[in-house]
Write an enzyme that holds these catalytic residues in place. Structure first.
Site, short mmCIF file in Angstrom:
data_model
loop_
_atom_site.label_atom_id
_atom_site.label_comp_id
_atom_site.label_asym_id
_atom_site.label_seq_id
_atom_site.Cartn_x
_atom_site.Cartn_y
_atom_site.Cartn_z
N ASP A 20 0.99 -1.34 -0.04
CA ASP A 20 -0.16 -0.14 -0.06
C ASP A 20 0.75 1.36 0.01
OD1 ASP A 20 0.88 -0.13 2.51
OD2 ASP A 20 -0.98 0.21 3.48
N HIS A 224 23.51 -0.46 -18.10
CA HIS A 224 22.60 -0.02 -17.27
C HIS A 224 22.82 -0.64 -15.76
CE1 HIS A 224 19.45 0.81 -20.50
NE2 HIS A 224 20.67 1.58 -20.31
N ASP A 241 26.78 8.13 -14.26
CA ASP A 241 25.76 8.65 -15.35
C ASP A 241 24.76 9.32 -14.40
OD1 ASP A 241 23.80 9.31 -17.14
OD2 ASP A 241 24.25 7.41 -18.62
N ASP A 252 21.31 15.17 -18.25
CA ASP A 252 21.67 13.72 -18.47
C ASP A 252 23.42 13.91 -18.68
OD1 ASP A 252 22.16 10.99 -19.13
OD2 ASP A 252 21.03 10.93 -20.97
N HIS A 331 25.90 1.49 -28.31
CA HIS A 331 24.53 2.36 -28.15
C HIS A 331 24.90 3.54 -28.89
CE1 HIS A 331 27.17 5.10 -25.69
NE2 HIS A 331 27.49 4.18 -25.13
N HIS A 335 20.58 11.34 -27.63
CA HIS A 335 19.05 11.42 -27.90
C HIS A 335 18.72 12.81 -27.66
CE1 HIS A 335 19.07 11.05 -23.61
NE2 HIS A 335 20.23 10.14 -23.67
N HIS A 342 14.62 10.44 -22.44
CA HIS A 342 14.95 9.83 -24.02
C HIS A 342 13.78 10.89 -24.44
CE1 HIS A 342 17.09 6.24 -22.57
NE2 HIS A 342 18.09 7.38 -22.71
N GLU A 368 27.09 11.33 -26.17
CA GLU A 368 27.37 10.60 -25.34
C GLU A 368 28.20 9.29 -25.69
OE1 GLU A 368 24.44 8.22 -23.24
OE2 GLU A 368 22.94 9.60 -24.24
N TYR A 372 33.56 0.22 -24.05
CA TYR A 372 33.27 -0.59 -22.90
C TYR A 372 33.97 -1.91 -23.53
CZ TYR A 372 29.58 2.92 -22.84
OH TYR A 372 29.04 4.18 -22.88
N ARG A 390 32.55 6.54 -20.55
CA ARG A 390 31.54 7.29 -21.43
C ARG A 390 31.59 8.58 -20.95
NH1 ARG A 390 27.09 4.56 -20.63
NH2 ARG A 390 26.33 5.40 -18.66
N GLU A 392 29.39 12.33 -21.50
CA GLU A 392 28.15 12.76 -21.96
C GLU A 392 27.81 14.07 -21.49
OE1 GLU A 392 24.73 10.70 -20.32
OE2 GLU A 392 23.22 11.15 -21.98
N1 GLY Z 1 21.13 8.02 -18.58
C1 GLY Z 1 20.41 7.60 -19.86
C2 GLY Z 1 21.20 7.80 -20.93
O1 GLY Z 1 22.19 8.28 -21.08
O2 GLY Z 1 20.65 7.81 -22.30
MN MN Z 2 23.25 9.31 -19.31
MN MN Z 3 22.03 9.91 -22.30
#
Ligand code: GLY
Ligand code: MN
Ligand code: MN
Length: 432
Positions: A20, A224, A241, A252, A331, A335, A342, A368, A372, A390, A392
């Site tokens: 709940d 992730h 990230d 982001d 990837h 975006h 996103h 970004e 890896y 990475r 970004e």
């Molecule tokens: N943190 C999500 C991305 O970089 O797309």
């Molecule tokens: Mn990110």
């Molecule tokens: Mn991103």
């Protein structure tokens, strides 16, 4: 909107976390964009042909007992007074009013399959009207999904939106700088996460825009990774990230830096390649270029980098054709960013031909690139195994180029080292 049309846009509902208890409420992005109304269980009705009340809000009514238990409500008076609705009604009346709201309109803007209960109300209305065989009924004969239209609106940010996004970006950037100053061997990933999120909330962010990723060592090679519960080790890198949400707008940001404040030679070799690609892709994010061309550009540059590091062997062109780069770069380079991390908006101008969309002023995109290298990748030089990097940033496309909203957090490796080595920061790290 088409002539003689009406739009129905629902708010989000609270979501159960367990038994709940609920997750902290987050408004539906489209509803938030259009109304700024912060409560669950509301519906906006937009009817431009209604001279008196083109914008109506159905909301939870005031209720002393409910408010004592679960929090304040605007009610119908607050919806008009504070959110500029032309008229407002209790949400319980919505199903009853539906025939009156829709009858006589040619077009209904509504997105099915987001709010199942509301879908059912609209379907019930349509089937009831069908039974009346159009003798006396005049239900909408065209139903348009407003996703694309709202996506186009949301894709091009207004000045106000840019200002809120800049605030989200600044708070997030400073949270990353704080992490650079505080991280040291032995600290747990969870402590870094807590430190950053505490800072974000203390600066007015509603929270994080997405679950933070704090990955030390080879955790950085899991895209992730959100467990964030391992100790950070001397000699490893940490990939963070994390981005704040401010007034619903996301930032982001990713930064990768050495836990002990000094890059090893191998780490630096990989880092320099990713940074070079990132800087070039930021430059590329401007009017005249397209989203897909930027992706291809990042692939080409990173594939050349992989060749240089000895991760891949062969000719750039063949490796790209065979998608060999996907082993280390799997990837997208970025975006759209906005109310959703996103964000909404089409990536193609012509869906059939799949023509990629050119960058336009007012768009905000992430940049970004990353590399890896799996820890158990026998084909990679041993010194690179387990390195994940990475970088970004969030970039606003402008008339004459772009503006990096997240520029204030360092990514130059020498600069990062000097921040981490600063006597004051080292002393603070060692005393806490
Ligand atoms: N943190 C999500 C991305 O970089 O797309
Ligand atoms: Mn990110
Ligand atoms: Mn991103």
């Amino acid at each position: 909107m088409e002539k003689n049309s009406v739009a129905i846009i629902p708010a989000a509902h609270e979501q159960t976390r367990s038994y709940d208890t609920e997750f902290r409420f987050r408004q539906d992005s489209d509803f938030w964009y259009l109304t700024g109304f912060p409560e669950p269980d509301a519906v906006a009705v937009i009817d431009p042909s209604n001279d008196k009340s083109p914008f109506m809000l159905y909301v939870r009514p005031r209720d002393m007992e409910m408010e004592t238990w679960f929090g304040r409500r605007q009610g119908v008076i607050g919806a008009v007074k504070n959110y500029k609705a032309d008229a407002s009604f209790p949400i319980d009346k919505f199903a009853i009013d539906l025939p009156r709201l829709l009858d006589g309109h040619d077009t209904l803007y509504y997105r099915f399959s987001v709010d199942k209960a509301l879908d059912q109300q609209i379907l019930n209305y349509l089937s009831n009207q069908r039974l009346r065989r159009l003798k006396t009924a005049y239900p909408p004969h065209t139903i348009v999904d407003p996703t694309i239209i709202l996506g186009e609106m949301r894709l091009h940010k207004t000045e106000d939106e840019v200002e809120m996004m800049q605030t989200a970006a600044t708070i997030s950037a400073d949270a990353h700088t704080l992490a650079m100053k505080k991280v040291k061997p032995g600290m747990n990933e969870s402590q870094v996460e807590a430190l950053m999120e505490s800072y974000m909330r203390s600066k007015g962010a509603n929270g994080v825009a997405y679950n933070s990723i704090v990955g030390g060592g080879d955790n950085a090679t899991i895209l992730h990774y959100v467990e964030n519960n391992m100790p950070l080790k001397d000699g490893d890198l940490v990939l963070i990230d994390a981005g704040a949400e401010y007034q619903g707008y996301a930032a982001d940001i990713t930064r990768t830096f050495p836990v002990n404040g000094r890059f090893s030679n191998a780490q630096r070799e990989v880092y320099d390649i990713v940074l070079d690609v990132q800087l070039k892709c930021i430059d590329y994010t401007k009017t005249g270029n397209t989203v897909r061309a930027r992706q291809n550009y990042s692939i080409e540059l990173l594939t050349e980098g992989m060749l240089k590091l000895g991760l891949l062997k062969g000719k750039t062109k063949d490796l790209i054709r065979k998608k060999a780069y996907m082993k280390y770069y799997m990837h997208g380079v970025g975006h759209y960013l906005g109310l959703d991390v996103h964000d909404a908006g089409r990536y193609f101008t012509d869906q059939a031909a799949k023509s990629s969309r050119p960058f336009e002023p007012g768009m905000v995109l992430t940049v970004e690139p990353g590399l890896y290298i799996p820890p158990d990748d026998k084909s990679a030089p041993a010194k690179y195994r387990g390195i994940g990097i990475r970088i970004e940033d969030d970039v606003l496309v402008t008339e004459d180029g772009n503006r990096n909203l997240t520029e204030r957090v360092s990514k130059n490796p020498d600069e990062i080292e000097s921040i981490m080595q600063k006597p004051a920061n080292r002393a603070a790290r060692n005393s806490s």
